[in-house]
Design an enzyme around this catalytic site. Structure first.
Site, mmCIF file in Angstrom:
data_model
loop_
_atom_site.group_PDB
_atom_site.id
_atom_site.type_symbol
_atom_site.label_atom_id
_atom_site.label_comp_id
_atom_site.label_asym_id
_atom_site.label_seq_id
_atom_site.Cartn_x
_atom_site.Cartn_y
_atom_site.Cartn_z
ATOM 1 N N SER A 33 0.828 -1.186 -0.270
ATOM 2 C CA SER A 33 0.113 -0.116 0.043
ATOM 3 C C SER A 33 0.814 1.223 0.117
ATOM 4 C CB SER A 33 -1.031 0.018 1.324
ATOM 5 O OG SER A 33 -1.581 1.291 1.311
ATOM 6 N N LYS A 65 -13.285 -4.133 2.140
ATOM 7 C CA LYS A 65 -14.381 -2.819 2.311
ATOM 8 C C LYS A 65 -15.830 -3.293 2.456
ATOM 9 C CE LYS A 65 -11.591 -0.094 -0.695
ATOM 10 N NZ LYS A 65 -11.530 0.740 -2.160
ATOM 11 N N ASN A 90 -14.346 2.617 2.581
ATOM 12 C CA ASN A 90 -13.041 2.853 2.637
ATOM 13 C C ASN A 90 -12.319 3.621 3.687
ATOM 14 O OD1 ASN A 90 -13.463 5.362 1.823
ATOM 15 N ND2 ASN A 90 -11.835 5.328 0.532
ATOM 16 N N ASP A 144 -14.209 6.931 -1.961
ATOM 17 C CA ASP A 144 -13.743 6.338 -3.407
ATOM 18 C C ASP A 144 -14.585 7.017 -4.425
ATOM 19 O OD1 ASP A 144 -11.540 4.687 -2.721
ATOM 20 O OD2 ASP A 144 -13.003 2.993 -2.354
ATOM 21 N N GLY A 150 -16.884 -4.573 -10.470
ATOM 22 C CA GLY A 150 -16.307 -5.012 -9.217
ATOM 23 C C GLY A 150 -16.491 -3.994 -8.138
ATOM 24 N N GLY A 151 -15.839 -4.199 -7.057
ATOM 25 C CA GLY A 151 -15.978 -3.137 -5.935
ATOM 26 C C GLY A 151 -15.513 -1.800 -6.547
ATOM 27 N N ASN A 167 -19.050 -5.306 -18.695
ATOM 28 C CA ASN A 167 -18.355 -6.428 -17.769
ATOM 29 C C ASN A 167 -18.055 -7.660 -18.432
ATOM 30 O OD1 ASN A 167 -16.934 -6.758 -15.272
ATOM 31 N ND2 ASN A 167 -18.433 -8.201 -14.753
HETATM 32 P P1 NAP Z 1 -12.956 -6.747 -8.156
HETATM 33 O O1 NAP Z 1 -13.895 -6.512 -7.228
HETATM 34 O O2 NAP Z 1 -11.971 -8.017 -7.866
HETATM 35 O O3 NAP Z 1 -13.170 -6.727 -9.835
HETATM 36 C C1 NAP Z 1 -12.693 -7.215 -10.729
HETATM 37 C C2 NAP Z 1 -13.025 -6.662 -12.253
HETATM 38 O O4 NAP Z 1 -12.133 -6.954 -13.131
HETATM 39 C C3 NAP Z 1 -14.313 -7.648 -12.342
HETATM 40 O O5 NAP Z 1 -15.028 -6.664 -13.117
HETATM 41 C C4 NAP Z 1 -13.776 -8.576 -13.389
HETATM 42 O O6 NAP Z 1 -14.867 -9.025 -14.215
HETATM 43 C C5 NAP Z 1 -12.643 -7.756 -14.057
HETATM 44 N N1 NAP Z 1 -11.675 -8.581 -14.600
HETATM 45 C C6 NAP Z 1 -10.845 -9.397 -14.037
HETATM 46 N N2 NAP Z 1 -10.060 -9.982 -14.958
HETATM 47 C C7 NAP Z 1 -10.534 -9.638 -16.151
HETATM 48 C C8 NAP Z 1 -9.981 -9.824 -17.586
HETATM 49 N N3 NAP Z 1 -9.221 -10.906 -17.984
HETATM 50 N N4 NAP Z 1 -10.875 -9.502 -18.487
HETATM 51 C C9 NAP Z 1 -11.860 -8.646 -18.321
HETATM 52 N N5 NAP Z 1 -12.162 -8.321 -16.960
HETATM 53 C C10 NAP Z 1 -11.476 -8.640 -15.937
HETATM 54 O O7 NAP Z 1 -11.660 -5.669 -8.054
HETATM 55 P P2 NAP Z 1 -11.805 -4.021 -7.726
HETATM 56 O O8 NAP Z 1 -11.573 -3.931 -6.122
HETATM 57 O O9 NAP Z 1 -13.037 -3.557 -8.480
HETATM 58 O O10 NAP Z 1 -10.734 -3.549 -8.507
HETATM 59 C C11 NAP Z 1 -10.257 -3.307 -9.591
HETATM 60 C C12 NAP Z 1 -8.953 -2.761 -10.172
HETATM 61 O O11 NAP Z 1 -9.290 -1.359 -9.645
HETATM 62 C C13 NAP Z 1 -7.736 -3.347 -9.179
HETATM 63 O O12 NAP Z 1 -6.824 -3.240 -10.070
HETATM 64 C C14 NAP Z 1 -7.447 -2.251 -8.073
HETATM 65 O O13 NAP Z 1 -6.243 -2.238 -7.765
HETATM 66 C C15 NAP Z 1 -7.798 -1.070 -8.750
HETATM 67 N N6 NAP Z 1 -8.353 -0.209 -7.758
HETATM 68 C C16 NAP Z 1 -7.753 1.036 -7.682
HETATM 69 C C17 NAP Z 1 -8.239 2.153 -6.798
HETATM 70 C C18 NAP Z 1 -7.543 3.380 -6.817
HETATM 71 O O14 NAP Z 1 -7.627 4.180 -5.846
HETATM 72 N N7 NAP Z 1 -6.611 3.851 -7.673
HETATM 73 C C19 NAP Z 1 -9.215 2.018 -5.835
HETATM 74 C C20 NAP Z 1 -9.881 0.571 -5.856
HETATM 75 C C21 NAP Z 1 -9.389 -0.370 -6.693
HETATM 76 P P3 NAP Z 1 -15.637 -10.485 -13.909
HETATM 77 O O15 NAP Z 1 -16.713 -9.759 -12.994
HETATM 78 O O16 NAP Z 1 -16.024 -10.884 -15.249
HETATM 79 O O17 NAP Z 1 -14.856 -11.286 -12.956
#
Ligand code: NAP
Length: 263
Positions: free
Chosen positions: A14, A67, A88, A103, A126-127, A147
């Protein structure tokens, strides 16, 4: 000494401790306040948070995978966190745990201009996507959600607004947000997502929530096409700034936080 922390599992990667420690130093609070990373397994989360209330913590950030669980530990839950279904930020005050979500507002603050009236495409369900769709819909954007697993984007839109799409026309959007995890493990976003590198334009803003030490493949292609780009670190900084303001009541030193998060 008031304590602050980020709770995650794992949490060693982090950037929040560096970012918030820089902010506290910039505010002249570095000698009194301390921000640390605490690795908590999911089964220990509720008990650990209750302990923090007694141990003099003023607040905490909550990250993956806690979360959703953080909703259950709150004595007081903000409407934003309740509607998004994720917390968060925790504030410990007057013997109570208050839970919020920065967020959504952090994403809006990271954008170069208001999303009101804009056509937005959100990739992912996702989240991260939940906070983004919630924010953009309330800001007055016209939101489409794609998605990989269609059923999830349908459910997300039924709950939070926006409309699911299976075949988005990349050129027709003012704002494109990648909130999938594609790119995190080196995947080619143009293999996995309904986007083409040559399909971006100068009129577009492209946000990639995924971040690492170098700009992502997605953002490099968008920038090469002349689009305005916003990376995941900027979104992280903006949500962190809003959390810091909840804990301290002080205006966050965003520039110092940005510099530390990028170091
Ligand atoms: P999550 O809940 O696990 O959701 C993952 C998402 O990615 C789902 O929609 C999943 O689709 C999709 N996915 C995964 N592999 C894929 C692939 N090969 N092709 C197409 N879609 C794919 O994760 P999250 O918490 O939402 O986080 C998502 C990303 O955002 C992460 O990289 C995280 O590090 C980043 N993030 C950044 C911040 C920031 O402040 N910058 C904050 C939060 C999160 P399916 O539903 O089809 O599995």
């Amino acid at each position: 000494m008031p304590r602050l922390a980020v709770l995650g599992h794992p949490v060693g990667h982090s950037r929040s401790p560096a970012m918030h420690s820089a902010a506290l130093a910039e505010l002249g609070m570095g000698d009194e306040w301390r921000y640390e990373a605490i690795d908590v397994a999911p089964e220990a989360f509720g008990v650990r948070v209750r302990e923090m209330l007694r141990e003099g913590f003023a607040g905490a950030n909550v990250t993956v995978p806690h979360k959703g669980a953080a909703i259950g530990v709150a004595d007081e839950l903000s409407e934003t966190a309740r509607e998004i279904g994720a917390v968060n930020t925790l504030v410990f005050a007057d013997g109570e745990i208050r839970a919020d979500n920065t967020d959504a507002a952090g994403l809006l603050a990271a954008l170069p201009a208001s999303a009101a009236g804009k056509r937005a495409l959100v990739l992912g369900a996702g989240g991260a996507a939940r906070a983004i769709v919630w924010a953009l819909v309330r800001e007055g954007a016209e939101v489409a959600v794609w998605n990989r697993t269609e059923l999830r984007s349908q459910h997300l839109c039924e709950e939070l607004g926006g409309g699911p799409t299976t075949d988005p026309d990349q050129a027709s959007y003012d704002l494109i947000v990648n909130s999938t995890s594609v790119g995190l493990a080196g995947e080619d976003p143009f293999d996995e997502l309904p986007l083409r590198p040559e399909g971006f334009s100068t009129a577009q803003t492209v946000v990639d929530m995924v971040y690492g030490d170098a700009p992502t493949v997605l953002l490099r292609a968008a920038e090469a096409a002349g689009a305005t780009v916003v990376d995941g670190i900027e979104v992280l900084v903006q949500q962190g700034a809003l959390s810091l303001e909840l804990w301290t009541g002080r205006e966050a030193p965003v520039e110092a936080m940005r510099a530390a998060a990028r170091r």
